[in-house]
Write a protein that holds these residues in place. Structure first.
Motif, PDB file in Angstrom:
ATOM      1  N   PHE A 202       0.691  -1.237  -0.121  1.00  0.00           N
ATOM      2  CA  PHE A 202      -0.021   0.105  -0.071  1.00  0.00           C
ATOM      3  C   PHE A 202       0.991   1.041   0.038  1.00  0.00           C
ATOM      4  O   PHE A 202       0.676   2.257  -0.851  1.00  0.00           O
ATOM      5  N   ASP A 203       2.023   1.170   0.709  1.00  0.00           N
ATOM      6  CA  ASP A 203       2.855   2.489   0.772  1.00  0.00           C
ATOM      7  C   ASP A 203       3.280   2.637  -0.449  1.00  0.00           C
ATOM      8  O   ASP A 203       3.368   4.002  -1.118  1.00  0.00           O
ATOM      9  N   VAL A 204       3.622   1.759  -1.500  1.00  0.00           N
ATOM     10  CA  VAL A 204       4.322   1.965  -2.624  1.00  0.00           C
ATOM     11  C   VAL A 204       3.261   2.450  -3.822  1.00  0.00           C
ATOM     12  O   VAL A 204       3.414   3.485  -4.356  1.00  0.00           O
ATOM     13  N   ALA A 205       2.092   1.977  -3.610  1.00  0.00           N
ATOM     14  CA  ALA A 205       1.013   2.355  -4.452  1.00  0.00           C
ATOM     15  C   ALA A 205       0.578   3.647  -4.009  1.00  0.00           C
ATOM     16  O   ALA A 205      -0.005   4.498  -4.839  1.00  0.00           O
ATOM     17  N   HIS A 206       0.508   4.018  -2.787  1.00  0.00           N
ATOM     18  CA  HIS A 206       0.435   5.436  -2.306  1.00  0.00           C
ATOM     19  C   HIS A 206       1.232   6.379  -3.046  1.00  0.00           C
ATOM     20  O   HIS A 206       0.706   7.612  -3.630  1.00  0.00           O
ATOM     21  N   GLU A 207       2.704   6.226  -3.167  1.00  0.00           N
ATOM     22  CA  GLU A 207       3.768   7.164  -3.667  1.00  0.00           C
ATOM     23  C   GLU A 207       3.449   7.113  -5.026  1.00  0.00           C
ATOM     24  O   GLU A 207       3.572   8.170  -5.644  1.00  0.00           O
ATOM     25  N   LEU A 208       2.913   5.845  -5.727  1.00  0.00           N
ATOM     26  CA  LEU A 208       2.512   5.986  -7.231  1.00  0.00           C
ATOM     27  C   LEU A 208       1.473   6.925  -7.191  1.00  0.00           C
ATOM     28  O   LEU A 208       1.380   7.752  -8.316  1.00  0.00           O
ATOM     29  N   GLY A 209       0.585   6.965  -6.396  1.00  0.00           N
ATOM     30  CA  GLY A 209      -0.638   8.074  -6.587  1.00  0.00           C
ATOM     31  C   GLY A 209      -0.060   9.300  -6.485  1.00  0.00           C
ATOM     32  O   GLY A 209      -0.672  10.113  -7.401  1.00  0.00           O
ATOM     33  N   HIS A 210       0.754   9.579  -5.779  1.00  0.00           N
ATOM     34  CA  HIS A 210       1.356  11.186  -5.844  1.00  0.00           C
ATOM     35  C   HIS A 210       1.705  11.226  -6.981  1.00  0.00           C
ATOM     36  O   HIS A 210       1.795  12.536  -7.611  1.00  0.00           O
ATOM     37  N   LYS A 211       2.780  10.423  -7.667  1.00  0.00           N
ATOM     38  CA  LYS A 211       3.161  10.555  -8.872  1.00  0.00           C
ATOM     39  C   LYS A 211       2.033  10.933 -10.142  1.00  0.00           C
ATOM     40  O   LYS A 211       2.481  11.763 -10.910  1.00  0.00           O
ATOM     41  N   VAL A 212       1.122  10.278  -9.938  1.00  0.00           N
ATOM     42  CA  VAL A 212       0.218  10.220 -11.013  1.00  0.00           C
ATOM     43  C   VAL A 212      -0.819  11.481 -10.826  1.00  0.00           C
ATOM     44  O   VAL A 212      -1.268  12.091 -11.995  1.00  0.00           O
ATOM     45  N   LEU A 213      -1.160  11.614  -9.743  1.00  0.00           N
ATOM     46  CA  LEU A 213      -2.084  12.547  -9.432  1.00  0.00           C
ATOM     47  C   LEU A 213      -1.819  14.012  -9.204  1.00  0.00           C
ATOM     48  O   LEU A 213      -2.438  14.982  -9.542  1.00  0.00           O
ATOM     49  N   HIS A 214      -0.683  14.334  -8.639  1.00  0.00           N
ATOM     50  CA  HIS A 214      -0.349  15.532  -8.009  1.00  0.00           C
ATOM     51  C   HIS A 214       0.811  16.208  -8.759  1.00  0.00           C
ATOM     52  O   HIS A 214       1.691  15.615  -9.406  1.00  0.00           O
ATOM     53  N   ASP A 215       0.921  17.607  -8.913  1.00  0.00           N
ATOM     54  CA  ASP A 215       1.966  18.213  -9.315  1.00  0.00           C
ATOM     55  C   ASP A 215       3.500  18.127  -8.752  1.00  0.00           C
ATOM     56  O   ASP A 215       3.429  18.409  -7.376  1.00  0.00           O
ATOM     57  N   PRO A 216       4.352  17.652  -9.420  1.00  0.00           N
ATOM     58  CA  PRO A 216       5.591  17.278  -8.852  1.00  0.00           C
ATOM     59  C   PRO A 216       6.135  18.435  -8.419  1.00  0.00           C
ATOM     60  O   PRO A 216       7.334  18.186  -7.533  1.00  0.00           O
ATOM     61  N   TYR A 217       6.230  19.707  -8.725  1.00  0.00           N
ATOM     62  CA  TYR A 217       6.594  20.766  -8.356  1.00  0.00           C
ATOM     63  C   TYR A 217       5.831  21.676  -7.461  1.00  0.00           C
ATOM     64  O   TYR A 217       6.127  22.955  -6.997  1.00  0.00           O
ATOM     65  N   LEU A 218       4.623  21.090  -6.792  1.00  0.00           N
ATOM     66  CA  LEU A 218       3.890  21.968  -5.971  1.00  0.00           C
ATOM     67  C   LEU A 218       4.785  22.173  -4.550  1.00  0.00           C
ATOM     68  O   LEU A 218       5.299  20.983  -4.120  1.00  0.00           O
ATOM     69  N   ASN A 219       4.577  23.111  -3.827  1.00  0.00           N
ATOM     70  CA  ASN A 219       5.394  23.460  -3.054  1.00  0.00           C
ATOM     71  C   ASN A 219       4.446  22.920  -1.701  1.00  0.00           C
ATOM     72  O   ASN A 219       3.578  23.859  -1.071  1.00  0.00           O
ATOM     73  N   ILE A 220       4.582  22.006  -1.112  1.00  0.00           N
ATOM     74  CA  ILE A 220       3.682  21.318   0.007  1.00  0.00           C
ATOM     75  C   ILE A 220       3.770  22.149   1.312  1.00  0.00           C
ATOM     76  O   ILE A 220       2.831  22.086   2.185  1.00  0.00           O
ATOM     77  N   GLU A 221       4.878  23.109   1.312  1.00  0.00           N
ATOM     78  CA  GLU A 221       4.973  23.929   2.720  1.00  0.00           C
ATOM     79  C   GLU A 221       3.972  24.850   2.691  1.00  0.00           C
ATOM     80  O   GLU A 221       3.907  25.334   3.874  1.00  0.00           O
ATOM     81  N   ASP A 222       3.465  25.091   1.884  1.00  0.00           N
ATOM     82  CA  ASP A 222       2.494  26.352   1.558  1.00  0.00           C
ATOM     83  C   ASP A 222       0.973  25.848   1.516  1.00  0.00           C
ATOM     84  O   ASP A 222       0.207  26.394   1.457  1.00  0.00           O
ATOM     85  N   LEU A 223       0.782  24.417   1.665  1.00  0.00           N
ATOM     86  CA  LEU A 223      -0.374  23.922   1.900  1.00  0.00           C
ATOM     87  C   LEU A 223      -1.124  24.004   3.170  1.00  0.00           C
ATOM     88  O   LEU A 223      -0.323  24.023   4.280  1.00  0.00           O
ATOM     89  N   SER A 224      -2.415  24.231   3.318  1.00  0.00           N
ATOM     90  CA  SER A 224      -3.132  24.058   4.514  1.00  0.00           C
ATOM     91  C   SER A 224      -3.166  22.900   5.023  1.00  0.00           C
ATOM     92  O   SER A 224      -3.063  21.834   4.221  1.00  0.00           O
ATOM     93  N   LYS A 225      -3.677  22.701   6.254  1.00  0.00           N
ATOM     94  CA  LYS A 225      -3.885  21.380   6.729  1.00  0.00           C
ATOM     95  C   LYS A 225      -4.893  20.604   5.975  1.00  0.00           C
ATOM     96  O   LYS A 225      -4.804  19.309   5.643  1.00  0.00           O
ATOM     97  N   GLU A 226      -5.860  21.311   5.604  1.00  0.00           N
ATOM     98  CA  GLU A 226      -7.143  20.606   4.842  1.00  0.00           C
ATOM     99  C   GLU A 226      -6.367  20.297   3.463  1.00  0.00           C
ATOM    100  O   GLU A 226      -6.818  19.177   3.062  1.00  0.00           O
TER     101      GLU A 226
END
Length: 394
Positions: A202-226
């Motif tokens: 599941f851990d590996v599939a979760h990381e695959l999900g980030h690769k497929v779904l999310h902007d690779p250059y998104l600054n996650i430090e700027d994200l809100s908790k939500e």
């Protein structure tokens, strides 16, 4: 005489890599915080004695602090559990995954790895995470069958994967995109602290999900908790849908959806933890809310949140491609351990201790210290060494 300049940015990089604050390092060295800041901003240079202490504290060779590293364009590092991973713990891992990718780039000079092969959904009108997971399965010709080894699957699709002792039970896995000399990499590091094959799937599939779904250059430090929660939810939903495709999993689970012992049998087939399957069954409507809550209490009562049935019977699968590449090169005399370390330093600006590289690649301790012995007369040894020297420096 030409003298190399101390690289203060490397001091900061190495300090964070080892999880030390400026105050921590200052106390270890017996200097002020202001002096460490000056070192890191190239306003002052440590004397020889201080530099020796720094190398001992941070466990990097002296050359590390004088190098200009190869240029790496690095994206955001996504963690398996963003909300439970502190900023300091995340920062410690940023360069670990970058260094792993640099080593991969070196190995690719010698070894043919699979090309990174991931469907791109940026220009597609995909309605849901479930659909994205189905599309990835279709692109990779997986049908609706269980995935027996997600790590092996991703390695065949060109992912860079390593398994490390991170010393932090809150970090299951993390990954990020990198670009070196115009070539894209996606690297995933897995923690070794939780030795369960099924949870790691599941851990590996979760990381695959980030690769497929999310902007690779998104600054996650700027994200809100939500926003953090939403990203985590999407990656979890992707992992569940990717590992447990709707129709085929529903056919199986609907036979005895309320029986936890039946999920133990399903665990053998689908290679996913009981906890993840119960959650998936609930979200697919195979069990109602009351039954789901009862099953969750039962899982807690049985102690299955820490250790489930079958966890001890299935060996953990570790990544193999990077390890195989190094072994292939060294065992066939293409390069020696010393030559490998020298090239990493001279061509990529990354001097590390052998132990660090062995750890990153999952090699046995001392493997890169192996000396190659030659047989035959002096002339054949000289020819062979000269040939190898040209290969290393070309």
């Amino acid at each position: 005489m030409f003298q190399r300049q101390f690289n203060g940015a490397r001091l900061r990089e190495g300090r964070i890599y080892r999880g030390l604050t400026i105050t921590d390092l200052a106390n270890e060295l017996g200097v002020s915080k202001q002096m460490i800041s000056k070192y890191e901003n190239n306003k002052a240079v440590p004397n020889l004695d201080s530099l020796l202490h720094i190398t001992n504290i941070l466990k990097f060779p002296r050359e590390y602090f004088y190098e200009t590293p190869v240029e790496v364009k690095t994206g955001s590092t996504y963690f398996r559990s963003l909300l439970t991973t502190g900023k300091k713990e995340r920062e410690m891992q940023y360069d670990r995954v970058k260094y792993l990718t640099i080593i991969r780039a070196l190995l690719e000079e010698y070894v043919d790895f699979p090309e990174l092969d991931v469907p791109d959904f940026s220009d597609r009108d995909i309605g849901s995470v479930e659909e994205v997971a189905d599309q990835v399965r279709m692109a990779w010709s997986l049908g609706d069958k269980p995935i027996k080894d997600v790590i092996y699957l991703l390695e065949t699709k060109g992912f860079v994967i390593s398994s490390l002792n991170l010393g932090n039970r809150m970090i299951d896995a993390f990954g990020s995109q990198h670009e070196i000399d115009g070539r894209l990499y996606y690297s995933i590091v897995l923690g070794n602290d939780k030795r369960s094959f099924y949870r790691r799937q599941f851990d590996v599939a979760h990381e695959l999900g980030h690769k497929v779904l999310h902007d690779p250059y998104l600054n996650i430090e700027d994200l809100s908790k939500e926003e953090f929660k939403q990203i985590e939810k999407e990656a979890n939903d992707f992992a569940a849908a990717f590992l447990l495709p709707r129709e085929s999993f529903l056919r199986d689970v609907s036979i005895h959806p309320n029986d936890l012992n039946y999920y133990t049998l399903l665990k053998k087939k689908w290679c996913v933890s009981i906890g993840a399957m119960v959650m998936r069954a609930y979200k697919l409507g195979a069990i109602n809310d009351g039954t789901y809550q009862y099953m969750q209490r039962s899982i807690s009562h049985k102690g299955w949140r820490t250790k489930e049935p079958l966890d001890d019977l299935k060996d953990l699968k570790d990544p193999v491609s990077m390890k195989q590449a190094v072994e292939l090169l060294i065992e066939n005399d293409y390069i020696s351990g010393d030559g490998f370390m020298q090239k990493l330093s001279q061509h990529y600006g990354l001097s590390l201790l052998r132990e660090e590289v062995e750890d990153l690649l999952g090699l046995e301790e001392g493997y890169l210290e192996t000396e190659i012995s030659y047989t035959g007369n002096i002339v054949s040894i000289k020819d062979k060494l000269e040939s190898r020297s040209r290969d290393i420096t070309s």
